[in-house]
Design a protein around this motif. Structure first.
Motif, short mmCIF file in Angstrom:
data_model
loop_
_atom_site.label_atom_id
_atom_site.label_comp_id
_atom_site.label_asym_id
_atom_site.label_seq_id
_atom_site.Cartn_x
_atom_site.Cartn_y
_atom_site.Cartn_z
N GLY A 1 -7.93 11.55 -1.85
CA GLY A 1 -8.45 11.45 -3.21
C GLY A 1 -7.43 10.88 -4.17
N LYS A 2 -7.19 11.58 -5.28
CA LYS A 2 -6.22 11.14 -6.27
C LYS A 2 -4.83 11.73 -6.01
N ASN A 3 -4.72 12.65 -5.06
CA ASN A 3 -3.43 13.26 -4.75
C ASN A 3 -2.74 12.45 -3.67
N ARG A 4 -2.02 11.41 -4.08
CA ARG A 4 -1.42 10.49 -3.13
C ARG A 4 0.10 10.41 -3.24
N THR A 5 0.70 11.30 -3.99
CA THR A 5 2.16 11.28 -4.15
C THR A 5 2.77 12.53 -3.53
N TRP A 6 3.80 12.33 -2.73
CA TRP A 6 4.47 13.44 -2.05
C TRP A 6 5.95 13.35 -2.39
N THR A 7 6.46 14.38 -3.05
CA THR A 7 7.83 14.36 -3.55
C THR A 7 8.68 15.43 -2.89
N MET A 8 9.90 15.06 -2.53
CA MET A 8 10.81 16.00 -1.89
C MET A 8 12.18 15.91 -2.56
N LEU A 9 12.62 17.01 -3.13
CA LEU A 9 13.94 17.06 -3.74
C LEU A 9 14.90 17.64 -2.71
N ALA B 1 19.19 6.09 3.82
CA ALA B 1 19.26 7.55 3.95
C ALA B 1 19.22 8.19 2.56
N PHE B 2 18.80 9.45 2.53
CA PHE B 2 18.78 10.24 1.30
C PHE B 2 19.84 11.33 1.39
N ALA B 3 20.49 11.58 0.28
CA ALA B 3 21.55 12.58 0.24
C ALA B 3 21.14 13.74 -0.65
N PRO B 4 21.78 14.92 -0.47
CA PRO B 4 21.49 16.05 -1.36
C PRO B 4 21.62 15.66 -2.83
N GLY B 5 20.63 16.08 -3.63
CA GLY B 5 20.60 15.74 -5.03
C GLY B 5 19.70 14.57 -5.35
N GLU B 6 19.24 13.88 -4.31
CA GLU B 6 18.34 12.74 -4.52
C GLU B 6 16.89 13.14 -4.27
N THR B 7 15.99 12.42 -4.92
CA THR B 7 14.56 12.74 -4.82
C THR B 7 13.83 11.68 -3.99
N PHE B 8 13.11 12.16 -3.01
CA PHE B 8 12.33 11.32 -2.10
C PHE B 8 10.88 11.32 -2.59
N ILE B 9 10.33 10.14 -2.92
CA ILE B 9 8.96 10.06 -3.43
C ILE B 9 8.17 9.07 -2.57
N PHE B 10 7.12 9.58 -1.95
CA PHE B 10 6.27 8.75 -1.09
C PHE B 10 4.92 8.57 -1.77
N ASN B 11 4.48 7.32 -1.93
CA ASN B 11 3.20 7.00 -2.58
C ASN B 11 2.29 6.25 -1.61
N ASP B 12 1.06 6.69 -1.51
CA ASP B 12 0.07 6.04 -0.65
C ASP B 12 -1.04 5.47 -1.53
N GLY B 13 -1.16 4.14 -1.57
CA GLY B 13 -2.15 3.51 -2.43
C GLY B 13 -3.36 2.97 -1.71
N GLU C 1 12.25 2.07 -6.36
CA GLU C 1 11.57 1.69 -5.13
C GLU C 1 12.55 1.10 -4.11
N GLN C 2 12.42 1.56 -2.87
CA GLN C 2 13.29 1.11 -1.80
C GLN C 2 12.61 0.01 -0.97
N GLY D 1 0.81 -1.22 0.00
CA GLY D 1 0.00 0.00 0.00
C GLY D 1 0.84 1.26 0.00
N LEU D 2 2.00 1.21 0.63
CA LEU D 2 2.89 2.37 0.72
C LEU D 2 4.22 2.05 0.04
N THR D 3 4.72 2.96 -0.76
CA THR D 3 6.04 2.78 -1.36
C THR D 3 6.86 4.04 -1.19
N LEU D 4 8.16 3.84 -1.07
CA LEU D 4 9.10 4.95 -0.96
C LEU D 4 10.16 4.77 -2.03
N ASP D 5 10.28 5.77 -2.92
CA ASP D 5 11.23 5.69 -4.02
C ASP D 5 12.36 6.69 -3.82
N LYS D 6 13.55 6.26 -4.23
CA LYS D 6 14.70 7.17 -4.27
C LYS D 6 15.08 7.32 -5.74
#
Length: 352
Positions: A128-136, A87-99, A60-61, A51-56
């Motif tokens: 709703g349909k807004n289930r992705t949260w991205t952090m650069l 861990a995430f380092a500067p320059g990497e993108t953190f993407i959290f998805n809730d399904g 997918e991690q 249901g939940l995924t975290l991408d770098k």
């Protein structure tokens, strides 16, 4: 989140867990206990990690499950799982998805995301349909995106270099997500909408209508704020039946009284109750105090925007209705339907 690992703690009410994995409740008592969690560890891990995924950087991690437990918030039980990611380092993108419940159009599921990076925090509400949260993550800033087209630059502490300067947290993304949450909350709150329509449909002057709406707005804003801040705490077992009762009362007034004066007074009283109902969703989120004021304000503004839009749309229709020779019959018919619905909700909520 720090430079060693990324910790994700996810909480879901236990009833939803039982709904998603019915077989977990072997004794059929509709209560999730620690022994059932232990026996179904694999199924629960599978449920959460699917249901939940975290991408770098779109990869997918795989998490390491640290612990699973039952916790209590506001007299309600939640299943809580703690997962560790790289861990995430500067320059990497953190993407959290809730399904969770993504394809359930009737769901009122909302996920409050609260992220902390190097001591700085930011929040957003996913629904709703807004289930992705991205952090650069960069050396001097983070950019968050919620869904499509929403961007914010909160909180990330830079590497300690001479050129680096910390960037203050902003809440535009969080503000907008809570604004939409407030708008969707009243649109999906059929009892609140029916109460509002019942208030407006009876014959009144523009001055009376304005007084009624103002009383409702002030009243529910007061109790919404006090409830979310924890200053008052009236149980839902009282609030929900009282909301249904308010619909029945106003409907009976519409049926048996042709002329209604001082409706603003009773509206104010019932508005206090509806405000406590509006607060339920925010109470469960356990919003950090640092952003509570902004999130509460944007949520309430979202409610008011929808309320105002409804009034603006109804005014010309009410004007036509009042001039019709069938106006009284239409008002009574509508009020009878509203009374029956309110009565059904009242019985259901008292029996729950």
């Amino acid at each position: 989140m720090d430079n060693k690992n990324t910790e994700v703690v996810f909480s879901l009410d236990t009833l939803s867990v039982l709904e998603l994995i019915p077989a977990i409740d072997k004794n059929k008592n509709f209560i999730l206990d620690q022994s059932e969690i232990k026996e179904n560890t694999h199924h629960l891990e599978e449920l959460i990690t699917e249901g939940l995924t975290l991408d770098k950087d779109n990869i997918e991690q795989t998490p390491t499950i640290k612990k699973m437990e039952i916790i209590k918030k506001e007299n309600k039980e939640f299943f809580s799982i703690t997962m560790m990611f790289p861990a995430f380092a500067p320059g990497e993108t953190f993407i959290f998805n809730d399904g969770f419940y993504y394809h359930d159009t009737g769901t009122n599921y909302v996920n409050l995301v609260s992220a902390s990076y190097m001591g700085e925090k930011s929040e957003a509400a996913l629904e709703g349909k807004n289930r992705t949260w991205t952090m650069l993550i960069t050396e001097v800033q983070q950019e968050q995106q919620i869904g499509e087209g929403q961007t914010v630059q909160p909180s990330a502490e830079p590497k300690k270099t001479k050129e680096a300067h910390p960037v203050k947290t902003t809440t535009s993304s969080s503000w907008f997500s809570f604004l939409k949450l407030g708008m969707n909350h009243i649109l999906s709150g059929y009892d609140h909408l029916l109460f509002l329509l019942s208030l407006l449909i009876t014959r009144q002057t523009f001055k009376q209508l304005a007084a009624t709406i103002t009383a409702f707005t002030i009243a529910h804003s007061i109790t919404l704020t006090l409830t979310v801040l924890g200053i008052i705490n009236i149980p839902a077992s009282f609030v929900e039946p009282a909301i249904a009762l308010s619909i029945c009362y106003v409907s009976l007034e519409n049926i048996f009284r042709k002329k209604i004066n001082y409706r603003w007074a009773i509206t104010f009283v019932f508005g206090l109750i509806h405000g406590m109902g509006f607060a339920d969703i925010l109470k469960e989120m356990n919003i950090p105090k640092s952003s509570l004021a902004a999130d509460l304000a944007s949520f309430n503004i979202g409610i008011e925007m929808i309320q105002l839009a409804i009034v603006i749309l109804l005014l010309p229709l009410l004007s036509i209705l009042y001039r019709s020779k069938y106006s009284r019959k239409a008002i009574v018919t509508f009020s009878i339907i509203a009374f029956l619905l309110g009565g059904i909700w009242l019985i259901e909520r008292l029996a729950a």
